[in-house]
Design a protein around this motif. Sequence first.
Motif, mmCIF file in Angstrom:
data_model
loop_
_atom_site.group_PDB
_atom_site.id
_atom_site.type_symbol
_atom_site.label_atom_id
_atom_site.label_comp_id
_atom_site.label_asym_id
_atom_site.label_seq_id
_atom_site.Cartn_x
_atom_site.Cartn_y
_atom_site.Cartn_z
ATOM 1 N N LEU A 30 8.177 27.311 13.812
ATOM 2 C CA LEU A 30 9.702 26.529 12.953
ATOM 3 C C LEU A 30 10.899 26.633 13.986
ATOM 4 O O LEU A 30 11.614 25.799 14.132
ATOM 5 C CB LEU A 30 9.683 27.388 12.166
ATOM 6 N N PRO A 34 6.705 31.432 11.004
ATOM 7 C CA PRO A 34 8.164 30.886 11.144
ATOM 8 C C PRO A 34 8.788 30.992 12.441
ATOM 9 O O PRO A 34 9.854 30.470 13.246
ATOM 10 C CB PRO A 34 8.706 32.903 10.659
ATOM 11 N N ARG A 74 10.982 31.677 6.868
ATOM 12 C CA ARG A 74 10.962 30.538 7.932
ATOM 13 C C ARG A 74 12.005 30.103 7.308
ATOM 14 O O ARG A 74 13.277 29.036 8.108
ATOM 15 C CB ARG A 74 9.875 29.789 6.608
ATOM 16 N N THR A 90 10.625 25.254 17.558
ATOM 17 C CA THR A 90 10.990 24.082 17.110
ATOM 18 C C THR A 90 11.917 23.415 16.371
ATOM 19 O O THR A 90 12.442 23.358 17.147
ATOM 20 C CB THR A 90 9.769 23.267 16.041
ATOM 21 N N SER A 91 13.261 24.480 15.879
ATOM 22 C CA SER A 91 14.427 23.972 15.922
ATOM 23 C C SER A 91 15.387 24.061 16.926
ATOM 24 O O SER A 91 16.063 22.992 17.288
ATOM 25 C CB SER A 91 14.819 25.359 14.420
ATOM 26 N N ASN A 110 2.035 26.668 11.491
ATOM 27 C CA ASN A 110 2.904 26.948 10.157
ATOM 28 C C ASN A 110 3.871 28.470 10.512
ATOM 29 O O ASN A 110 4.654 29.215 9.662
ATOM 30 C CB ASN A 110 2.027 27.093 9.676
ATOM 31 N N LEU A 155 14.514 29.374 11.275
ATOM 32 C CA LEU A 155 15.176 27.231 11.421
ATOM 33 C C LEU A 155 16.665 27.970 11.277
ATOM 34 O O LEU A 155 16.907 27.234 12.675
ATOM 35 C CB LEU A 155 15.139 26.830 9.987
#
Length: 164
Positions: A10, A7, A90, A13-14, A5, A94
């Motif tokens: 994220l 940043p 976050r 993953t982005s 969870n 992203l």
Amino acid sequence: MTSMNSPRALGLTSAITAIIADQATKAVVVANADALGSEIAVFPGFNLVFGRNDGVTFGMLGGTPWWGLSLLASSICLWLAIMLYRSDSRIEALAYGAIIGGALGNVIDRVRFGGVTDFLDFYAGQMHWPAFNLADVFVVCGVALLLLASVFERHGNSSRVGQE
């Protein structure tokens, strides 16, 4: 250890999602380059085309050695990765991930083909926007997200200042 969870997770993953989506769509285009011919009309205002760009945006710096542009993009990605690592937001993570993934998607093309595979052709009448790819979309959306985040952050900070 980074939780899923966070940043950072994220952003990572982005970046991975951007690279996979970009390279998958380019693989389909390259595999079907002969079928594309000069262009395939998808709907009015949009064609699929096959092209290689050895420059950057709008073909600027065309003719620059692929390794020079790859080195520049990789250096920028390293700086953005540091920004991602330091970010607690976050939204920023992203955005950094999208930019990094898009840029690395184009670096992969430069290393493999000496230029970037472009295939999205939008136009109005006889005026065509330069063809681009999903990597470019990820970079532009990431930059837009960073700009929006800074506007919202500034707006949020100014409203708090007024309440103090």
